[in-house]
Design a protein around this motif. Sequence first.
Motif, PDB file in Angstrom:
ATOM      1  N   ILE A  50      -9.195   3.860   2.057  1.00 14.86           N
ATOM      2  CA  ILE A  50      -8.290   4.943   2.459  1.00 14.86           C
ATOM      3  C   ILE A  50      -8.222   5.018   3.991  1.00 14.86           C
ATOM      4  CG2 ILE A  50      -7.986   7.469   2.451  1.00 14.86           C
ATOM      5  CD1 ILE A  50      -9.089   7.444  -0.431  1.00 14.86           C
ATOM      6  N   THR A  51      -9.378   4.881   4.641  1.00 14.24           N
ATOM      7  CA  THR A  51      -9.369   4.972   6.105  1.00 14.24           C
ATOM      8  C   THR A  51      -8.659   3.765   6.709  1.00 14.24           C
ATOM      9  OG1 THR A  51     -11.557   5.892   5.768  1.00 14.24           O
ATOM     10  CG2 THR A  51     -10.836   5.638   8.032  1.00 14.24           C
ATOM     11  N   PHE A  52      -8.881   2.590   6.122  1.00 22.42           N
ATOM     12  CA  PHE A  52      -8.169   1.387   6.585  1.00 22.42           C
ATOM     13  C   PHE A  52      -6.656   1.626   6.508  1.00 22.42           C
ATOM     14  CE2 PHE A  52      -5.859  -2.248   4.661  1.00 22.42           C
ATOM     15  CZ  PHE A  52      -5.823  -3.118   5.743  1.00 22.42           C
ATOM     16  N   MET A  53      -6.206   2.184   5.394  1.00 24.26           N
ATOM     17  CA  MET A  53      -4.768   2.431   5.228  1.00 24.26           C
ATOM     18  C   MET A  53      -4.263   3.447   6.260  1.00 24.26           C
ATOM     19  SD  MET A  53      -4.248   2.736   1.147  1.00 24.26           S
ATOM     20  CE  MET A  53      -4.069   1.318   0.095  1.00 24.26           C
ATOM     21  N   ASP A  54      -5.030   4.520   6.437  1.00 22.74           N
ATOM     22  CA  ASP A  54      -4.564   5.596   7.331  1.00 22.74           C
ATOM     23  C   ASP A  54      -4.632   5.198   8.800  1.00 22.74           C
ATOM     24  OD1 ASP A  54      -4.091   7.168   5.174  1.00 22.74           O
ATOM     25  OD2 ASP A  54      -5.946   8.330   5.327  1.00 22.74           O
ATOM     26  N   LYS A  55      -5.781   4.624   9.188  1.00 23.35           N
ATOM     27  CA  LYS A  55      -6.005   4.418  10.629  1.00 23.35           C
ATOM     28  C   LYS A  55      -5.456   3.093  11.141  1.00 23.35           C
ATOM     29  CE  LYS A  55      -9.230   7.685  11.934  1.00 23.35           C
ATOM     30  NZ  LYS A  55      -8.896   8.830  11.335  1.00 23.35           N
ATOM     31  N   GLU A  56      -5.492   2.057  10.291  1.00 24.93           N
ATOM     32  CA  GLU A  56      -5.061   0.752  10.802  1.00 24.93           C
ATOM     33  C   GLU A  56      -3.659   0.383  10.356  1.00 24.93           C
ATOM     34  OE1 GLU A  56      -8.155  -2.260  10.584  1.00 24.93           O
ATOM     35  OE2 GLU A  56      -9.587  -0.889  11.511  1.00 24.93           O
ATOM     36  N   VAL A  57      -3.365   0.586   9.068  1.00 28.89           N
ATOM     37  CA  VAL A  57      -2.044   0.138   8.601  1.00 28.89           C
ATOM     38  C   VAL A  57      -0.940   1.135   8.980  1.00 28.89           C
ATOM     39  CG1 VAL A  57      -0.691  -0.647   6.645  1.00 28.89           C
ATOM     40  CG2 VAL A  57      -3.162  -1.007   6.630  1.00 28.89           C
ATOM     41  N   LYS A 117      -2.670 -15.552   1.647  1.00 29.23           N
ATOM     42  CA  LYS A 117      -2.372 -14.113   1.577  1.00 29.23           C
ATOM     43  C   LYS A 117      -2.758 -13.375   2.868  1.00 29.23           C
ATOM     44  CE  LYS A 117      -3.049 -13.835  -3.453  1.00 29.23           C
ATOM     45  NZ  LYS A 117      -3.966 -13.435  -4.526  1.00 29.23           N
ATOM     46  N   ILE A 118      -3.948 -13.668   3.397  1.00 27.81           N
ATOM     47  CA  ILE A 118      -4.438 -12.905   4.555  1.00 27.81           C
ATOM     48  C   ILE A 118      -3.459 -12.932   5.733  1.00 27.81           C
ATOM     49  CG2 ILE A 118      -6.274 -12.950   6.336  1.00 27.81           C
ATOM     50  CD1 ILE A 118      -8.251 -13.026   4.031  1.00 27.81           C
ATOM     51  N   PRO A 119      -2.907 -14.095   6.078  1.00 26.06           N
ATOM     52  CA  PRO A 119      -1.968 -14.096   7.209  1.00 26.06           C
ATOM     53  C   PRO A 119      -0.733 -13.228   6.947  1.00 26.06           C
ATOM     54  CG  PRO A 119      -2.551 -16.340   6.585  1.00 26.06           C
ATOM     55  CD  PRO A 119      -3.136 -15.441   5.545  1.00 26.06           C
ATOM     56  N   LYS A 120      -0.348 -13.100   5.680  1.00 24.95           N
ATOM     57  CA  LYS A 120       0.878 -12.338   5.380  1.00 24.95           C
ATOM     58  C   LYS A 120       0.596 -10.869   5.130  1.00 24.95           C
ATOM     59  CE  LYS A 120       2.872 -16.538   3.590  1.00 24.95           C
ATOM     60  NZ  LYS A 120       1.723 -17.470   3.664  1.00 24.95           N
ATOM     61  N   PHE A 121      -0.569 -10.579   4.585  1.00 21.04           N
ATOM     62  CA  PHE A 121      -0.859  -9.202   4.185  1.00 21.04           C
ATOM     63  C   PHE A 121      -1.615  -8.426   5.276  1.00 21.04           C
ATOM     64  CE2 PHE A 121      -1.300 -10.742  -0.567  1.00 21.04           C
ATOM     65  CZ  PHE A 121       0.027 -11.086  -0.577  1.00 21.04           C
ATOM     66  N   LYS A 130       4.795  -2.312   1.510  1.00 24.85           N
ATOM     67  CA  LYS A 130       4.131  -2.816   0.302  1.00 24.85           C
ATOM     68  C   LYS A 130       3.110  -3.916   0.619  1.00 24.85           C
ATOM     69  CE  LYS A 130       3.788  -5.253  -3.661  1.00 24.85           C
ATOM     70  NZ  LYS A 130       3.771  -6.636  -4.053  1.00 24.85           N
ATOM     71  N   LEU A 131       3.505  -4.846   1.488  1.00 20.33           N
ATOM     72  CA  LEU A 131       2.598  -5.952   1.792  1.00 20.33           C
ATOM     73  C   LEU A 131       1.353  -5.465   2.532  1.00 20.33           C
ATOM     74  CD1 LEU A 131       5.197  -8.623   3.008  1.00 20.33           C
ATOM     75  CD2 LEU A 131       4.081  -8.508   0.804  1.00 20.33           C
ATOM     76  N   SER A 132       1.557  -4.522   3.482  1.00 20.50           N
ATOM     77  CA  SER A 132       0.416  -4.105   4.314  1.00 20.50           C
ATOM     78  C   SER A 132      -0.462  -3.078   3.632  1.00 20.50           C
ATOM     79  CB  SER A 132       0.888  -3.489   5.630  1.00 20.50           C
ATOM     80  OG  SER A 132       1.882  -4.238   6.189  1.00 20.50           O
ATOM     81  N   LEU A 133       0.092  -2.343   2.662  1.00 21.19           N
ATOM     82  CA  LEU A 133      -0.733  -1.339   1.984  1.00 21.19           C
ATOM     83  C   LEU A 133      -1.219  -1.849   0.627  1.00 21.19           C
ATOM     84  CD1 LEU A 133       1.257   1.859   2.952  1.00 21.19           C
ATOM     85  CD2 LEU A 133      -1.077   1.326   3.648  1.00 21.19           C
TER      86      LEU A 133
END
Length: 497
Positions: free
Chosen positions: A336-343, A385-389, A299-302
């Motif tokens: 979408i690409t950030f979620m798929d490729k990095e997270v 937020k940035i350091p945690k997410f 949840k936090l990363s997406l």
Amino acid sequence: MDKPIPLNQENLSQIAEVVSCPTYDRSKVNAGIVHVGIGGFHRAHQAYYTNELLEKGGHHNWGICGIALLPFDDKIYQVLKNQDGLYTVMIKELDGSLSIKVIGSIVEYLFAPNNPLIVIEKMADPNTRIISLTITEGGYNYDEATGEFIFENPNIQHDLTHPDAPKTIFGYLAQAFKLRKERGTQGCTIQSCDNIQGNGHVTKKMVLSYIKKAEPDLVAWVNSNIAFPNSMVDRITPVTTKDDIELLKDKTGIQDDWPVVCEPFLQWVIEDDFSSGRPAWEEVGAQFVSDVAPYERMKLSLLNAGHSVLGILGALVGYNTIDEVVNDLDIKTFLITFMDKEVTPSLGELKGIDLKSYKASLIERFGNQNIKDQVTRICSESSAKIPKFLLPTVKYQLSNEGEFSYSALVIAAWAIYNKGLNENGDLLEISDAMKDELKQKALMSINNPKLFLELESVFGVLKESSQFVEAYERAYNKIVKYGIKKCVKDINSSLKK
Ligand code: CS2
């Protein structure tokens, strides 16, 4: 139009003719939960679940006493006091319709700055079995670089020298635990409901750090009597606007001075570790599990990091609401690409979770045109937020030689954002505890972008990764030269190749 009906206990039966209202007898509900931070999110989430449970009957010892902890929480305290703790939830459905419900689970309310001793007594009361918290990501008072408690915080210094009139949650809990121990009262549960990985573990570590210094004799008692369950909380809850108050009045004739607006989606995954009983929230949809960590990470990363991506890019382009940003096709593809490729690679195995449909559901939730979630809300307190997410993803990718150029672009955009103007030259409304420091560094970074990464309390040792610094600088210079939209388009098409 007839005169609006003020929301309060006396008018409840009249209001119940128009909208759904509590049907349980609120006068018989006792506050087994003391909740600190009665903002929109708590009222759309935990207090909402608790209201649903009270509706089922037989759970009357699990009402909520809401604590307004900070001086500026005076307003919500006054509103709840005038409305006998009642408030309206306006659920903004995807199809544009509105579901309206009056919530009655907050049966007591206290304003801590004027009554610290009463609040300490309430927290120490044997009938208080859970003290829950929504004190924001920054409220846990730890240094991102070291993970250690920040004793230099002036409010913490105040609490150490004025134990009877604390200002922070740490000072309150120390005094309440002291009374419990002295009186032989059983322990209780401290339940964090903030967006932090391992929120229970973090709370325990910070509370114990403070107590070791303030009341060292209490450490062993806390270790054996207080539980700190982890949890994942979720419901998008924008800031209530004047228009929402008017809309409620127009649709229902109810005058509520601070209704809550939120999306229909609702989720709460809780580690089943309570020291003195708990409400059967599972009867109304909460999930009790033995390990919350994978849900939190997901949840936090997406969701939360996804929000920050949209907020920061959107703010620079000049968008005002999150649905506008995600409905910009280039930014949507970027997300979408950030979620798929990095997270996604950083999440590891998530047993029993269909990640593909979770991600698709996020795009749909972000795109809810009805809720008009504010870009300013999402960008507020980004330094906490940035350091945690976002940074956990970057760290994972750096140590696994993976992709991080999307994250680097977002961080570069955030550095530019902190200069205070969007790409149209309009002033950005920035709300952040570190605002001045951020602006100073952002301005210093104009000719040397990597200076921004020197903000150690946000970025830790990230500046030492030459690979990251390079990607970040490249993105920074490109955004300055061509603007966000072109950078996003280019990165999208380069990854298609
Ligand atoms: C948001 C969250 O504050 C933020 O940046 O991402 O408030 C988010 O809306 C909630 O965590 C949703 O559960």
